[in-house]
Design a protein around this motif. Structure first.
Motif, short mmCIF file in Angstrom:
data_model
loop_
_atom_site.label_atom_id
_atom_site.label_comp_id
_atom_site.label_asym_id
_atom_site.label_seq_id
_atom_site.Cartn_x
_atom_site.Cartn_y
_atom_site.Cartn_z
N GLY A 27 -0.51 10.98 -60.15
CA GLY A 27 -1.25 9.79 -59.79
C GLY A 27 -0.74 8.53 -60.46
N VAL A 28 -1.45 7.46 -60.19
CA VAL A 28 -1.13 6.16 -60.76
C VAL A 28 -2.33 5.68 -61.57
CG1 VAL A 28 0.52 5.53 -58.98
CG2 VAL A 28 -1.88 4.96 -58.66
N LYS A 29 -2.05 4.81 -62.53
CA LYS A 29 -3.12 4.27 -63.35
C LYS A 29 -2.78 2.86 -63.77
CE LYS A 29 -3.70 7.01 -66.76
NZ LYS A 29 -4.01 7.64 -68.03
N GLY A 30 -3.81 2.13 -64.16
CA GLY A 30 -3.60 0.78 -64.63
C GLY A 30 -4.87 0.23 -65.23
N GLY A 31 -4.73 -0.87 -65.93
CA GLY A 31 -5.90 -1.47 -66.54
C GLY A 31 -5.52 -2.53 -67.56
N LEU A 32 -6.43 -2.77 -68.48
CA LEU A 32 -6.26 -3.78 -69.51
C LEU A 32 -6.02 -3.12 -70.86
CD1 LEU A 32 -9.20 -6.16 -68.58
CD2 LEU A 32 -6.78 -6.44 -68.03
N ILE A 56 0.40 -0.64 -66.15
CA ILE A 56 0.44 0.06 -64.88
C ILE A 56 1.45 1.19 -65.03
CG2 ILE A 56 2.17 -1.49 -63.91
CD1 ILE A 56 0.75 -1.05 -61.17
N GLY A 57 1.17 2.31 -64.38
CA GLY A 57 2.11 3.42 -64.51
C GLY A 57 1.70 4.62 -63.70
N CYS A 58 2.29 5.75 -64.06
CA CYS A 58 2.03 6.99 -63.35
C CYS A 58 1.87 8.13 -64.35
CB CYS A 58 3.15 7.29 -62.37
SG CYS A 58 4.77 7.45 -63.11
N PHE A 59 1.28 9.21 -63.87
CA PHE A 59 1.06 10.39 -64.71
C PHE A 59 1.16 11.64 -63.85
CE2 PHE A 59 -3.01 9.38 -62.89
CZ PHE A 59 -3.57 10.62 -62.60
N VAL A 60 1.30 12.76 -64.51
CA VAL A 60 1.27 14.05 -63.83
C VAL A 60 0.55 15.04 -64.75
CG1 VAL A 60 3.54 14.79 -64.68
CG2 VAL A 60 2.66 15.75 -62.56
N LEU A 74 4.07 7.60 -67.85
CA LEU A 74 5.03 6.52 -68.06
C LEU A 74 4.33 5.24 -67.65
CD1 LEU A 74 7.84 5.59 -68.90
CD2 LEU A 74 8.53 5.84 -66.51
N LEU A 75 4.15 4.33 -68.62
CA LEU A 75 3.43 3.09 -68.38
C LEU A 75 4.31 1.89 -68.71
CD1 LEU A 75 0.12 4.03 -70.24
CD2 LEU A 75 0.61 4.31 -67.81
N TYR A 76 4.21 0.87 -67.89
CA TYR A 76 4.80 -0.42 -68.19
C TYR A 76 3.68 -1.27 -68.76
CZ TYR A 76 6.20 -5.23 -67.57
OH TYR A 76 6.45 -6.56 -67.79
N ILE A 77 3.91 -1.88 -69.93
CA ILE A 77 2.88 -2.67 -70.59
C ILE A 77 3.39 -4.08 -70.81
CG2 ILE A 77 1.47 -2.91 -72.67
CD1 ILE A 77 1.63 0.14 -72.95
N ASN A 78 2.56 -5.04 -70.44
CA ASN A 78 2.85 -6.45 -70.71
C ASN A 78 1.78 -6.93 -71.66
OD1 ASN A 78 2.09 -9.47 -69.98
ND2 ASN A 78 4.29 -9.16 -69.70
N ASP A 81 4.05 -12.17 -74.67
CA ASP A 81 5.49 -12.34 -74.54
C ASP A 81 6.26 -11.02 -74.63
OD1 ASP A 81 5.17 -15.07 -74.35
OD2 ASP A 81 5.30 -15.37 -76.51
N PHE A 82 5.57 -9.90 -74.80
CA PHE A 82 6.23 -8.62 -75.00
C PHE A 82 6.07 -7.73 -73.77
CE2 PHE A 82 4.76 -9.83 -79.30
CZ PHE A 82 6.00 -10.06 -79.86
N ASP A 83 7.16 -7.05 -73.41
CA ASP A 83 7.16 -6.02 -72.36
C ASP A 83 7.70 -4.76 -72.98
OD1 ASP A 83 6.41 -7.76 -70.21
OD2 ASP A 83 8.46 -8.54 -70.22
N PHE A 84 7.04 -3.64 -72.70
CA PHE A 84 7.58 -2.38 -73.21
C PHE A 84 7.14 -1.22 -72.36
CE2 PHE A 84 3.70 -3.20 -75.57
CZ PHE A 84 3.08 -1.97 -75.74
N LEU A 85 7.86 -0.11 -72.49
CA LEU A 85 7.52 1.15 -71.84
C LEU A 85 6.78 2.02 -72.84
CD1 LEU A 85 10.73 2.16 -69.87
CD2 LEU A 85 8.58 1.28 -68.95
N ASN A 86 5.75 2.67 -72.35
CA ASN A 86 4.93 3.56 -73.16
C ASN A 86 4.96 4.92 -72.48
OD1 ASN A 86 1.68 4.49 -73.27
ND2 ASN A 86 2.64 4.03 -75.21
N ALA A 87 5.35 5.96 -73.22
CA ALA A 87 5.45 7.31 -72.65
C ALA A 87 4.66 8.29 -73.51
CB ALA A 87 6.90 7.74 -72.55
N PRO A 88 3.34 8.32 -73.32
CA PRO A 88 2.54 9.30 -74.06
C PRO A 88 2.68 10.70 -73.47
CG PRO A 88 1.12 7.95 -72.69
CD PRO A 88 2.52 7.42 -72.53
N ILE A 89 2.52 11.68 -74.32
CA ILE A 89 2.52 13.08 -73.90
C ILE A 89 1.24 13.68 -74.45
CG2 ILE A 89 3.72 15.29 -73.97
CD1 ILE A 89 6.28 13.62 -74.62
N TYR A 90 0.27 13.87 -73.57
CA TYR A 90 -1.07 14.28 -74.00
C TYR A 90 -1.32 15.77 -73.79
CZ TYR A 90 -2.22 9.32 -73.87
OH TYR A 90 -2.25 7.97 -74.06
#
Length: 160
Positions: A27-32, A56-60, A74-78, A81-90
């Protein structure tokens, strides 16, 4: 930024076309996200500097056994002034029919820093499932260094 978008879509295509028998949902996810700067680890302090951002990102979900699942994201976070990728493994555990708890490490790749671009944080999250396809989630992220501060994420996820 173009490489980020390409990487994100390649990840989505790979995950969505994989034929893993234990896969229970994509699926996809997003928020604040609310990020708290100038605070001690695990504390919001008395007057934290707070920055509002979005993700915003996706999960499986992969079923492990019974009520345990593995949920990489895998989430893209803004964040300002910062942009980064966040890859949690839960590790995800179904507490009740509609309530899950998620815990695990979170790998972060910061695009805007010349050194120390990769950071590891710890996440604790909760999800409430409204329907078989829609849930509300919240996670608390503990940063272990000043450059990866504490944060609270609040958003929606939709299984496709």
């Amino acid at each position: 930024m173009k490489n980020l978008i390409k990487t994100f879509f390649v990840f989505i295509v790979i995950i969505s076309t994989s034929n893993v028998q234990a896969q229970t949902g994509f699926g996809v996810k997003g928020g604040l996200n609310f990020t708290f700067f100038k605070v001690e680890e695990g504390s919001f302090g008395e007057t934290p500097d707070v920055e509002l951002g979005y993700y915003i990102g996706c999960f499986v979900d992969f079923e492990i056994e019974n009520d345990f699942l593995l949920q990489p994201e895998l989430l893209y976070i803004n964040l300002g002034d910062f942009d980064f990728l966040n890859a949690p493994i839960y590790l995800k555990y179904k507490i009740k029919d509609h309530f899950d708890i998620l815990v695990g490490p979170s790998l972060n790749y910061f695009f805007d820093f010349s050194n120390a671009k990769l950071k590891v944080r710890a996440d604790l999250g909760f999800a409430y499932t409204f329907t078989s396809r829609l849930d509300l989630h919240m996670k608390y992220t503990i940063g272990f260094e000043e450059i990866s501060p504490n944060g609270v994420f609040l958003g929606l996820a939709c299984k496709l």
